[in-house]
Motif scaffolding. Sequence first.
Motif, PDB file in Angstrom:
ATOM      1  N   LEU A   1       0.920  -1.296   0.173  1.00 44.89           N
ATOM      2  CA  LEU A   1      -0.006   0.032   0.207  1.00 44.89           C
ATOM      3  C   LEU A   1       0.656   1.364   0.007  1.00 44.89           C
ATOM      4  O   LEU A   1       0.473   2.882  -0.479  1.00 44.89           O
ATOM      5  CB  LEU A   1      -0.971   0.198   1.025  1.00 44.89           C
ATOM      6  CG  LEU A   1      -2.082  -1.120   1.142  1.00 44.89           C
ATOM      7  CD1 LEU A   1      -2.932  -1.215   2.532  1.00 44.89           C
ATOM      8  CD2 LEU A   1      -3.153  -0.931   0.526  1.00 44.89           C
ATOM      9  N   ASP A   2       2.046   1.397   0.289  1.00 46.47           N
ATOM     10  CA  ASP A   2       2.648   2.822   0.145  1.00 46.47           C
ATOM     11  C   ASP A   2       3.991   2.703   0.027  1.00 46.47           C
ATOM     12  O   ASP A   2       5.243   3.152  -0.174  1.00 46.47           O
ATOM     13  CB  ASP A   2       3.611   2.657   1.684  1.00 46.47           C
ATOM     14  CG  ASP A   2       4.208   1.812   2.304  1.00 46.47           C
ATOM     15  OD1 ASP A   2       4.523   0.657   2.027  1.00 46.47           O
ATOM     16  OD2 ASP A   2       4.807   2.420   3.618  1.00 46.47           O
ATOM     17  N   CYS A   3       4.016   1.656  -1.553  1.00 46.34           N
ATOM     18  CA  CYS A   3       5.113   1.160  -2.595  1.00 46.34           C
ATOM     19  C   CYS A   3       5.324   3.091  -2.820  1.00 46.34           C
ATOM     20  O   CYS A   3       3.790   3.065  -3.345  1.00 46.34           O
ATOM     21  CB  CYS A   3       5.039   0.263  -3.437  1.00 46.34           C
ATOM     22  SG  CYS A   3       6.284   0.423  -4.919  1.00 46.34           S
ATOM     23  N   LYS A   4       6.376   3.186  -3.003  1.00 45.83           N
ATOM     24  CA  LYS A   4       6.485   4.127  -3.905  1.00 45.83           C
ATOM     25  C   LYS A   4       6.939   3.920  -5.693  1.00 45.83           C
ATOM     26  O   LYS A   4       6.394   5.805  -5.844  1.00 45.83           O
ATOM     27  CB  LYS A   4       8.263   5.604  -3.534  1.00 45.83           C
ATOM     28  CG  LYS A   4       7.795   5.540  -1.703  1.00 45.83           C
ATOM     29  CD  LYS A   4       7.399   6.735  -1.507  1.00 45.83           C
ATOM     30  CE  LYS A   4       7.077   6.809   0.459  1.00 45.83           C
ATOM     31  NZ  LYS A   4       6.606   6.042   0.492  1.00 45.83           N
ATOM     32  N   VAL A   5       6.633   3.515  -5.929  1.00 47.03           N
ATOM     33  CA  VAL A   5       6.324   3.144  -7.899  1.00 47.03           C
ATOM     34  C   VAL A   5       5.564   3.803  -8.166  1.00 47.03           C
ATOM     35  O   VAL A   5       4.201   2.911  -7.966  1.00 47.03           O
ATOM     36  CB  VAL A   5       7.133   1.415  -8.134  1.00 47.03           C
ATOM     37  CG1 VAL A   5       7.267   1.732  -9.395  1.00 47.03           C
ATOM     38  CG2 VAL A   5       8.562   1.506  -7.342  1.00 47.03           C
TER      39      VAL A   5
END
Length: 422
Positions: A210-214
């Motif tokens: 949920l908090d991947c920056k890609v």
Amino acid sequence: MSKANLYKAPRGTFDILPGQSYKWQWITEKFREIASVFNYREIVTPIFEVVDLFERSVGSTTDIVEKEMYIFTDRKDRVFALRPEGTAPVVRSTIENHLQKDGNISKLFYLGPMFRYDRPQKGRYRQFYQYGIELIGSRHPYNDAEVIWFADMFVRNLGIKDFCLEINSIGCPKCSIEYDKVLVSFFSKYKPDLCPDCHNRIATNPKRLLDCKVSKCRTIAKDAPLILDYLDQECDYHFKNVCSYLDYLNIKYDINPFIVRGLDYYNRTAFEITDTSRKTQNALLGGGRYDGLFATLGGSDTPAIGFAGGFERLIGAMEQNNLCFGNEPAPDAYLIIIGDRAVPEGLKLIMELRDKGIKTEYNIEKNSLKAQMKAAANSKARYALMLGDDEIDTKTITIKDLDKGIQNTYPQEYLITFLIKS
Ligand code: HAM
């Protein structure tokens, strides 16, 4: 021709130079002031710990443990890590030193360098400095609000206005059983489009999807099921109470169900304060509840909550907004010594002033009045004090206000009163 530097600070580290160090000192003082107002006491732990402490607490499949720890072996083949964060060491120390007595609350704060091997960029360093607090021994939601209140008040007191406080609940291990299943089934449909890290996360750590920056992963995650819909009754009740306490305290926050935090020890409340004037490396601080960590590290079942933030990011935010770090330190007085006779008299005078706590500078190596005057101006001293033969004979001192350019001669016995008063 200048020589090339033989050595440089290691990549991702930096020197805190005198022109910057007062800013650090100022922020540290502000942090200590708030810690004192909230009745927190300082704890200092070593900067290295056995590597297993972080593997068990932060989590073996987190970025920190998988890719970012500085690990070394000592002369007796023991394996240590430079601490990547402060919570696990504080919990280790609390258990080891029996700091936590049943039914009591321990409120601890810490300051110091942390180490993470990551790709350095503005706001992200391999050695960075954290301030943090841990409130140990309470499960009550009002203490979640109390910790968030501290964070909010600290950032606000520094004068930072462009910030946003976001909170979430990530539930407890019971809620996660169901929620992780739903997440896995949702993200599995998009497997070919996910980044390699998220591929692994499906199997190892679904919430981190949920908090991947890609950006591709972010777009997919936007439609993912939300944890707040999967909280069990107790976690839901806890979260609603945290929100109510924040409302009573008039603390503004947004609920962001994508805040899951990058460390495995969290449960229930998770929160972050971000600098809204920046797009990257904008987390000023982050924290949450970690009720299971004490038991994981061999202690008794002890609930706790805390947060930590990086000094570098605070300084960046303050500089960007031209906020004040107090005054850059400068001497109160600079003594200009004219002629050989004035040397012993001058040293005596400086000793007297310093004994009285008056910040005094001088430079006996520079012998012309002009050179000493220039040095006094460069030092940004408030006053230049002039001592020569005339002043010695008449027991006087000439005082020049370097801001206003006004100069007068006074009896020497009046000097200390004059400097203390002004
Ligand atoms: P964290 O989110 O990993 O949490 O780090 C907290 C803060 O440290 C970040 O919000 C950021 O300001 C700063 N920070 C992290 N990594 C770097 C870096 N490489 N360079 C510069 N600043 C950085 C923790 O560390 C938890 N121990 C917080 C906590 C305390 N949770 C409960 N108690």
